[in-house]
Motif scaffolding. Structure first.
Motif, PDB file in Angstrom:
ATOM      1  N   ALA A 123       0.597 -14.626   5.776  1.00 40.55           N
ATOM      2  CA  ALA A 123      -0.061 -13.654   4.897  1.00 40.55           C
ATOM      3  C   ALA A 123       0.778 -12.385   4.780  1.00 40.55           C
ATOM      4  O   ALA A 123       0.908 -11.816   3.689  1.00 40.55           O
ATOM      5  CB  ALA A 123      -1.455 -13.329   5.423  1.00 40.55           C
ATOM      6  N   LYS A 124       1.347 -11.945   5.900  1.00 43.13           N
ATOM      7  CA  LYS A 124       2.188 -10.748   5.884  1.00 43.13           C
ATOM      8  C   LYS A 124       3.431 -10.965   5.027  1.00 43.13           C
ATOM      9  O   LYS A 124       3.844 -10.086   4.266  1.00 43.13           O
ATOM     10  CB  LYS A 124       2.591 -10.376   7.313  1.00 43.13           C
ATOM     11  N   LYS A 125       4.020 -12.159   5.135  1.00 40.76           N
ATOM     12  CA  LYS A 125       5.206 -12.477   4.329  1.00 40.76           C
ATOM     13  C   LYS A 125       4.863 -12.492   2.840  1.00 40.76           C
ATOM     14  O   LYS A 125       5.629 -11.999   2.006  1.00 40.76           O
ATOM     15  CB  LYS A 125       5.772 -13.835   4.767  1.00 40.76           C
ATOM     16  N   THR A 126       3.704 -13.067   2.509  1.00 38.24           N
ATOM     17  CA  THR A 126       3.256 -13.079   1.112  1.00 38.24           C
ATOM     18  C   THR A 126       3.037 -11.660   0.612  1.00 38.24           C
ATOM     19  O   THR A 126       3.430 -11.308  -0.508  1.00 38.24           O
ATOM     20  CB  THR A 126       1.942 -13.884   0.973  1.00 38.24           C
ATOM     21  N   GLN A 127       2.421 -10.827   1.441  1.00 42.33           N
ATOM     22  CA  GLN A 127       2.179  -9.438   1.060  1.00 42.33           C
ATOM     23  C   GLN A 127       3.486  -8.698   0.801  1.00 42.33           C
ATOM     24  O   GLN A 127       3.606  -7.958  -0.177  1.00 42.33           O
ATOM     25  CB  GLN A 127       1.397  -8.732   2.166  1.00 42.33           C
ATOM     26  N   GLU A 128       4.470  -8.903   1.657  1.00 41.81           N
ATOM     27  CA  GLU A 128       5.774  -8.245   1.469  1.00 41.81           C
ATOM     28  C   GLU A 128       6.403  -8.659   0.145  1.00 41.81           C
ATOM     29  O   GLU A 128       6.998  -7.827  -0.559  1.00 41.81           O
ATOM     30  CB  GLU A 128       6.701  -8.595   2.636  1.00 41.81           C
ATOM     31  N   TRP A 129       6.278  -9.939  -0.187  1.00 44.38           N
ATOM     32  CA  TRP A 129       6.806 -10.436  -1.469  1.00 44.38           C
ATOM     33  C   TRP A 129       6.096  -9.771  -2.645  1.00 44.38           C
ATOM     34  O   TRP A 129       6.736  -9.350  -3.616  1.00 44.38           O
ATOM     35  CB  TRP A 129       6.647 -11.957  -1.525  1.00 44.38           C
TER      36      TRP A 129
ATOM     37  N   GLN B 247      -3.755  -1.246 -11.858  1.00 45.32           N
ATOM     38  CA  GLN B 247      -4.882  -2.107 -11.495  1.00 45.32           C
ATOM     39  C   GLN B 247      -4.606  -3.560 -11.863  1.00 45.32           C
ATOM     40  O   GLN B 247      -4.995  -4.483 -11.132  1.00 45.32           O
ATOM     41  CB  GLN B 247      -6.163  -1.617 -12.169  1.00 45.32           C
ATOM     42  N   GLN B 248      -3.930  -3.773 -13.001  1.00 39.45           N
ATOM     43  CA  GLN B 248      -3.595  -5.146 -13.385  1.00 39.45           C
ATOM     44  C   GLN B 248      -2.607  -5.750 -12.393  1.00 39.45           C
ATOM     45  O   GLN B 248      -2.720  -6.916 -12.003  1.00 39.45           O
ATOM     46  CB  GLN B 248      -3.010  -5.183 -14.797  1.00 39.45           C
ATOM     47  N   MET B 249      -1.628  -4.957 -11.970  1.00 42.09           N
ATOM     48  CA  MET B 249      -0.690  -5.422 -10.949  1.00 42.09           C
ATOM     49  C   MET B 249      -1.427  -5.777  -9.662  1.00 42.09           C
ATOM     50  O   MET B 249      -1.136  -6.796  -9.021  1.00 42.09           O
ATOM     51  CB  MET B 249       0.362  -4.346 -10.682  1.00 42.09           C
ATOM     52  N   LEU B 250      -2.394  -4.936  -9.280  1.00 48.79           N
ATOM     53  CA  LEU B 250      -3.162  -5.190  -8.063  1.00 48.79           C
ATOM     54  C   LEU B 250      -3.998  -6.461  -8.195  1.00 48.79           C
ATOM     55  O   LEU B 250      -4.089  -7.255  -7.249  1.00 48.79           O
ATOM     56  CB  LEU B 250      -4.062  -3.991  -7.754  1.00 48.79           C
ATOM     57  N   ALA B 251      -4.599  -6.663  -9.370  1.00 49.24           N
ATOM     58  CA  ALA B 251      -5.406  -7.882  -9.575  1.00 49.24           C
ATOM     59  C   ALA B 251      -4.532  -9.127  -9.433  1.00 49.24           C
ATOM     60  O   ALA B 251      -4.956 -10.134  -8.841  1.00 49.24           O
ATOM     61  CB  ALA B 251      -6.062  -7.840 -10.951  1.00 49.24           C
ATOM     62  N   ILE B 252      -3.301  -9.065  -9.958  1.00 51.74           N
ATOM     63  CA  ILE B 252      -2.375 -10.190  -9.816  1.00 51.74           C
ATOM     64  C   ILE B 252      -1.961 -10.353  -8.355  1.00 51.74           C
ATOM     65  O   ILE B 252      -1.960 -11.462  -7.806  1.00 51.74           O
ATOM     66  CB  ILE B 252      -1.140  -9.998 -10.720  1.00 51.74           C
ATOM     67  N   GLY B 253      -1.623  -9.235  -7.719  1.00 50.96           N
ATOM     68  CA  GLY B 253      -1.215  -9.283  -6.319  1.00 50.96           C
ATOM     69  C   GLY B 253      -2.311  -9.820  -5.416  1.00 50.96           C
ATOM     70  O   GLY B 253      -2.052 -10.633  -4.524  1.00 50.96           O
ATOM     71  N   ARG B 254      -3.537  -9.366  -5.634  1.00 52.70           N
ATOM     72  CA  ARG B 254      -4.674  -9.836  -4.837  1.00 52.70           C
ATOM     73  C   ARG B 254      -4.841 -11.353  -4.970  1.00 52.70           C
ATOM     74  O   ARG B 254      -5.078 -12.059  -3.988  1.00 52.70           O
ATOM     75  CB  ARG B 254      -5.940  -9.113  -5.285  1.00 52.70           C
ATOM     76  N   ALA B 255      -4.701 -11.873  -6.196  1.00 58.73           N
ATOM     77  CA  ALA B 255      -4.808 -13.325  -6.414  1.00 58.73           C
ATOM     78  C   ALA B 255      -3.677 -14.070  -5.707  1.00 58.73           C
ATOM     79  O   ALA B 255      -3.891 -15.133  -5.119  1.00 58.73           O
ATOM     80  CB  ALA B 255      -4.793 -13.628  -7.910  1.00 58.73           C
ATOM     81  N   LEU B 256      -2.486 -13.504  -5.733  1.00 59.17           N
ATOM     82  CA  LEU B 256      -1.346 -14.164  -5.095  1.00 59.17           C
ATOM     83  C   LEU B 256      -1.459 -14.194  -3.575  1.00 59.17           C
ATOM     84  O   LEU B 256      -0.829 -15.025  -2.921  1.00 59.17           O
ATOM     85  CB  LEU B 256      -0.043 -13.463  -5.492  1.00 59.17           C
ATOM     86  N   MET B 257      -2.274 -13.298  -3.001  1.00 60.44           N
ATOM     87  CA  MET B 257      -2.449 -13.280  -1.547  1.00 60.44           C
ATOM     88  C   MET B 257      -3.070 -14.580  -1.024  1.00 60.44           C
ATOM     89  O   MET B 257      -2.915 -14.919   0.144  1.00 60.44           O
ATOM     90  CB  MET B 257      -3.296 -12.084  -1.122  1.00 60.44           C
TER      91      MET B 257
END
Length: 240
Positions: free
Chosen positions: A111-117, A141-151
């Motif tokens: 999860a940490k590695k995914t977050q760093e990416w 916010q759109q970037m965050l929504a994408i990032g949250r999904a990728l987590m």
């Protein structure tokens, strides 16, 4: 075939909004779904995510039937959705939103590695990780929504109108990032009103009209199709 929708019908009460659609997505593709407001595009994504249950038909992911699964179980299968309107948790920080996206990940190191990416993809989120999400700009916010999904480390990412309400330069940035995400191995299904940008990004596309798929082809062929040009491209073909 990574994702396959077979003869899918969906109703809201007595109103049928999808009339037996069929759709396929291969691993590694970017597939866009075009259509006017009310065509059934969002309903299609919500059905894949398990947030709307079909009245009949089937949805297969990795050859497993998922249309009767609960939404959280579908996320665990490897399907994540970025909803229309972003829907970040405004009273939580960027980092807390990201943490929520990782609820299916049992391996903290992964999860940490995914977050760093994700923070490499969206450096502004790294800078604002302790900022309340409700204070971010629309693009952030759109970037965050994408990032949250990728987590959740999905195999396939569903995006519903990611360019909605954003300035053209931000749209270009987000679509470039989607290309990077796809290059990393994530398959993408994109619902998008900006047909020109969507077709430039996607490998293939479907056109949905009033709950029926009326066209299916490569992006290049759809761009050259007079019907698509007239309805979605301002009457002109687009050349990359």
């Amino acid at each position: 075939m990574l994702l396959e929708i077979v003869d899918l019908y969906v109703k809201y009460g007595n109103i049928e909004v999808l009339h037996g659609i069929n759709l396929k997505v291969r691993e590694g593709e970017i597939v866009t779904i075009l259509g006017a407001n009310g065509a059934g595009k969002s309903t299609t994504l919500l059905s894949i995510s398990g947030l709307v249950k079909p009245s009949s038909g089937a949805i297969y992911f990795n050859k497993n039937s998922v249309h009767k699964m609960a939404a959280h179980a579908i996320v665990k299968q490897g399907i994540a959705q970025v909803p229309e309107g972003r829907r970040v948790f405004g009273t939580l920080t960027v980092q807390e939103n990201m943490n929520l996206g990782a609820f299916v990940c049992a391996d903290p190191a992964r999860a940490k590695k995914t977050q760093e990416w994700i923070y490499e993809l969206f450096p502004v989120l790294a800078e604002r990780r302790q900022q309340l999400s409700g204070t971010l700009s629309g693009g952030e916010q759109q970037m965050l929504a994408i990032g949250r999904a990728l987590m959740s480390q999905p195999k396939i990412l569903l995006l519903d109108e990611p360019s909605l309400g954003l300035a053209p330069l931000l749209v270009k940035t987000i679509f470039q990032t989607l290309r990077e995400i796809n290059a990393s191995g994530v398959t993408i299904v994109l619902v998008e009103q900006n047909a020109r940008a969507a077709l430039k990004l996607a490998h293939r596309g479907y056109v949905l009209e009033l709950g029926n798929i009326v066209l299916e082809d490569s992006s290049e062929a759809l761009m050259a199709n007079p019907r698509v040009q007239a309805a979605y491209l301002g009457g002109e073909a687009t050349r990359s």
